[in-house]
Write a protein that holds these residues in place. Structure first.
Motif, PDB file in Angstrom:
ATOM      1  N   ALA A 174       0.824  -1.211   0.000  1.00  0.00           N
ATOM      2  CA  ALA A 174       0.000   0.000   0.000  1.00  0.00           C
ATOM      3  C   ALA A 174       0.857   1.260   0.000  1.00  0.00           C
ATOM      4  O   ALA A 174       0.398   2.326  -0.438  1.00  0.00           O
ATOM      5  CB  ALA A 174      -0.926  -0.002   1.212  1.00  0.00           C
ATOM      6  N   SER A 175       2.102   1.146   0.476  1.00  0.00           N
ATOM      7  CA  SER A 175       3.015   2.292   0.503  1.00  0.00           C
ATOM      8  C   SER A 175       3.895   2.355  -0.741  1.00  0.00           C
ATOM      9  O   SER A 175       4.841   3.138  -0.790  1.00  0.00           O
ATOM     10  CB  SER A 175       3.895   2.225   1.754  1.00  0.00           C
ATOM     11  OG  SER A 175       3.105   2.374   2.921  1.00  0.00           O
ATOM     12  N   GLY A 176       3.605   1.538  -1.726  1.00  0.00           N
ATOM     13  CA  GLY A 176       4.331   1.587  -2.985  1.00  0.00           C
ATOM     14  C   GLY A 176       5.589   0.745  -3.032  1.00  0.00           C
ATOM     15  O   GLY A 176       6.366   0.847  -3.981  1.00  0.00           O
ATOM     16  N   LEU A 177       5.802  -0.108  -2.038  1.00  0.00           N
ATOM     17  CA  LEU A 177       6.961  -0.981  -2.033  1.00  0.00           C
ATOM     18  C   LEU A 177       6.624  -2.323  -2.670  1.00  0.00           C
ATOM     19  O   LEU A 177       5.467  -2.744  -2.689  1.00  0.00           O
ATOM     20  CB  LEU A 177       7.455  -1.201  -0.604  1.00  0.00           C
ATOM     21  CG  LEU A 177       8.081   0.019   0.077  1.00  0.00           C
ATOM     22  CD1 LEU A 177       8.355  -0.270   1.550  1.00  0.00           C
ATOM     23  CD2 LEU A 177       9.367   0.442  -0.620  1.00  0.00           C
ATOM     24  N   GLN A 178       7.629  -2.971  -3.180  1.00  0.00           N
ATOM     25  CA  GLN A 178       7.456  -4.283  -3.803  1.00  0.00           C
ATOM     26  C   GLN A 178       8.187  -5.338  -2.979  1.00  0.00           C
ATOM     27  O   GLN A 178       9.397  -5.508  -3.104  1.00  0.00           O
ATOM     28  CB  GLN A 178       8.015  -4.265  -5.232  1.00  0.00           C
ATOM     29  CG  GLN A 178       7.926  -5.607  -5.943  1.00  0.00           C
ATOM     30  CD  GLN A 178       8.622  -5.574  -7.285  1.00  0.00           C
ATOM     31  OE1 GLN A 178       8.927  -4.518  -7.821  1.00  0.00           O
ATOM     32  NE2 GLN A 178       8.875  -6.754  -7.831  1.00  0.00           N
ATOM     33  N   PRO A 179       7.494  -6.063  -2.103  1.00  0.00           N
ATOM     34  CA  PRO A 179       8.154  -7.119  -1.329  1.00  0.00           C
ATOM     35  C   PRO A 179       8.671  -8.221  -2.249  1.00  0.00           C
ATOM     36  O   PRO A 179       7.974  -8.676  -3.149  1.00  0.00           O
ATOM     37  CB  PRO A 179       7.047  -7.639  -0.407  1.00  0.00           C
ATOM     38  CG  PRO A 179       6.034  -6.535  -0.355  1.00  0.00           C
ATOM     39  CD  PRO A 179       6.078  -5.899  -1.710  1.00  0.00           C
ATOM     40  N   ILE A 180       9.905  -8.619  -2.031  1.00  0.00           N
ATOM     41  CA  ILE A 180      10.519  -9.681  -2.827  1.00  0.00           C
ATOM     42  C   ILE A 180      10.478 -11.005  -2.079  1.00  0.00           C
ATOM     43  O   ILE A 180      10.178 -12.050  -2.644  1.00  0.00           O
ATOM     44  CB  ILE A 180      11.983  -9.313  -3.163  1.00  0.00           C
ATOM     45  CG1 ILE A 180      12.032  -8.034  -3.998  1.00  0.00           C
ATOM     46  CG2 ILE A 180      12.680 -10.467  -3.888  1.00  0.00           C
ATOM     47  CD1 ILE A 180      13.435  -7.521  -4.216  1.00  0.00           C
ATOM     48  N   ARG A 181      10.778 -10.949  -0.788  1.00  0.00           N
ATOM     49  CA  ARG A 181      10.833 -12.169   0.002  1.00  0.00           C
ATOM     50  C   ARG A 181      10.635 -11.823   1.469  1.00  0.00           C
ATOM     51  O   ARG A 181      11.049 -10.756   1.925  1.00  0.00           O
ATOM     52  CB  ARG A 181      12.178 -12.860  -0.205  1.00  0.00           C
ATOM     53  CG  ARG A 181      12.286 -14.244   0.377  1.00  0.00           C
ATOM     54  CD  ARG A 181      13.599 -14.897  -0.035  1.00  0.00           C
ATOM     55  NE  ARG A 181      13.632 -15.183  -1.472  1.00  0.00           N
ATOM     56  CZ  ARG A 181      14.563 -14.730  -2.305  1.00  0.00           C
ATOM     57  NH1 ARG A 181      15.536 -13.961  -1.849  1.00  0.00           N
ATOM     58  NH2 ARG A 181      14.518 -15.035  -3.586  1.00  0.00           N
ATOM     59  N   ALA A 182       9.978 -12.689   2.215  1.00  0.00           N
ATOM     60  CA  ALA A 182       9.758 -12.482   3.647  1.00  0.00           C
ATOM     61  C   ALA A 182      10.061 -13.785   4.377  1.00  0.00           C
ATOM     62  O   ALA A 182       9.561 -14.843   3.993  1.00  0.00           O
ATOM     63  CB  ALA A 182       8.332 -12.031   3.916  1.00  0.00           C
ATOM     64  N   GLU A 183      10.874 -13.701   5.410  1.00  0.00           N
ATOM     65  CA  GLU A 183      11.274 -14.885   6.172  1.00  0.00           C
ATOM     66  C   GLU A 183      10.956 -14.679   7.651  1.00  0.00           C
ATOM     67  O   GLU A 183      11.141 -13.582   8.190  1.00  0.00           O
ATOM     68  CB  GLU A 183      12.769 -15.164   6.010  1.00  0.00           C
ATOM     69  CG  GLU A 183      13.196 -15.501   4.592  1.00  0.00           C
ATOM     70  CD  GLU A 183      12.722 -16.869   4.141  1.00  0.00           C
ATOM     71  OE1 GLU A 183      12.363 -17.690   5.025  1.00  0.00           O
ATOM     72  OE2 GLU A 183      12.716 -17.123   2.917  1.00  0.00           O
ATOM     73  N   VAL A 184      10.502 -15.737   8.303  1.00  0.00           N
ATOM     74  CA  VAL A 184      10.181 -15.700   9.728  1.00  0.00           C
ATOM     75  C   VAL A 184      11.348 -16.289  10.512  1.00  0.00           C
ATOM     76  O   VAL A 184      11.931 -17.298  10.103  1.00  0.00           O
ATOM     77  CB  VAL A 184       8.894 -16.496  10.021  1.00  0.00           C
ATOM     78  CG1 VAL A 184       8.594 -16.498  11.520  1.00  0.00           C
ATOM     79  CG2 VAL A 184       7.722 -15.914   9.239  1.00  0.00           C
ATOM     80  N   SER A 185      11.695 -15.665  11.626  1.00  0.00           N
ATOM     81  CA  SER A 185      12.797 -16.137  12.456  1.00  0.00           C
ATOM     82  C   SER A 185      12.453 -17.474  13.102  1.00  0.00           C
ATOM     83  O   SER A 185      11.290 -17.826  13.259  1.00  0.00           O
ATOM     84  CB  SER A 185      13.108 -15.112  13.551  1.00  0.00           C
ATOM     85  OG  SER A 185      11.987 -14.980  14.423  1.00  0.00           O
TER      86      SER A 185
END
Length: 226
Positions: free
Chosen positions: A202-213
């Motif tokens: 929504a803020s105009g960013l493009q998430p590439i990858r997300a990892e959980v600890s």
């Protein structure tokens, strides 16, 4: 889920928070003792965070010796780890004198390649942009995310990347903040992976990858964005 006291990001005195914890909420603590205790609680676990960063940054063409900007840097733990991984140089920005004092007390191998700026993030003026712009435990303190995320974007090169680390809304994280109310002042929004990604898009960013600890004292989400 939101953890907050009567104070919100708009009216909470973060400098005072890091100098003396408000009386009536928890016992008064010296700022240096506070940082020592938090580092002990969070265990500046470079091995664990390095594994998460390695997963997030896999196949990402990080430039040799990148320039790194860390916002709300505290002691610059994230930047110090990135410089260990990739070399390069870093700029830390935080408006808290106690954060700076705590940083100066830490012996590390990158001091000559790090600049620490005691400045307000929202009035920050820099002549350069950076290959990596990052923050660790920052954006969850702002109810409206657009402005703080715009600061990240402002100083990121067009071909650069953002690394955002935030505490997740999970049983472990909620339990952690219940057990340690001394660090649970001000506004803090715990985010699910789905909500975090939605807010970034929504803020105009493009998430590439997300990892959980895995195996930390609370669950955090590390997100790589363009």
């Amino acid at each position: 889920m939101i953890y907050t006291t009567k104070n919100t990001s708009a009216d909470f005195n973060w400098t005072e928070y890091f100098t003396t914890i408000n009386k009536g909420e928890t016992p008064s603590l010296d700022g240096q003792l506070y940082f020592h205790n938090v580092r002990q609680l969070l265990r500046e676990n470079a091995h664990l965070l390095g594994l998460v960063l390695g997963d997030v940054l896999r196949d990402v063409p990080v430039k040799p010796e990148p320039s790194v900007l860390e916002l709300g840097a505290g002691t610059g733990f994230l930047t110090r780890l990135l410089l260990t991984m990739y070399q390069g140089s870093g700029v830390l920005v935080d408006n808290c004198q106690t954060s700076f004092d705590a940083y100066q007390q830490i012996a590390h191998n990158h001091a000559e390649r790090i600049t620490y700026l005691l400045q307000d993030l929202f009035t920050l003026e820099l002549a350069e942009t950076f290959d990596l712009v990052c923050s660790f435990g920052l954006i969850e303190h702002f109810k409206e995310k657009a402005e703080i995320l715009s600061v990240h974007k402002q100083f990121c090169k067009e071909d650069g990347h953002l690394i955002l680390i935030v505490p997740m809304d999970s049983f472990l994280t909620r339990a952690y903040y219940e057990v340690h109310p001394e660090i649970n002042l001000g506004y803090r929004e715990l985010l699910t992976k789905k909500t975090a990604l939605e807010q970034l898009r929504a803020s105009g960013l493009q998430p590439i990858r997300a990892e959980v600890s895995q195996g930390y004292v609370y669950d955090f989400l590390t997100i790589l964005c363009k």
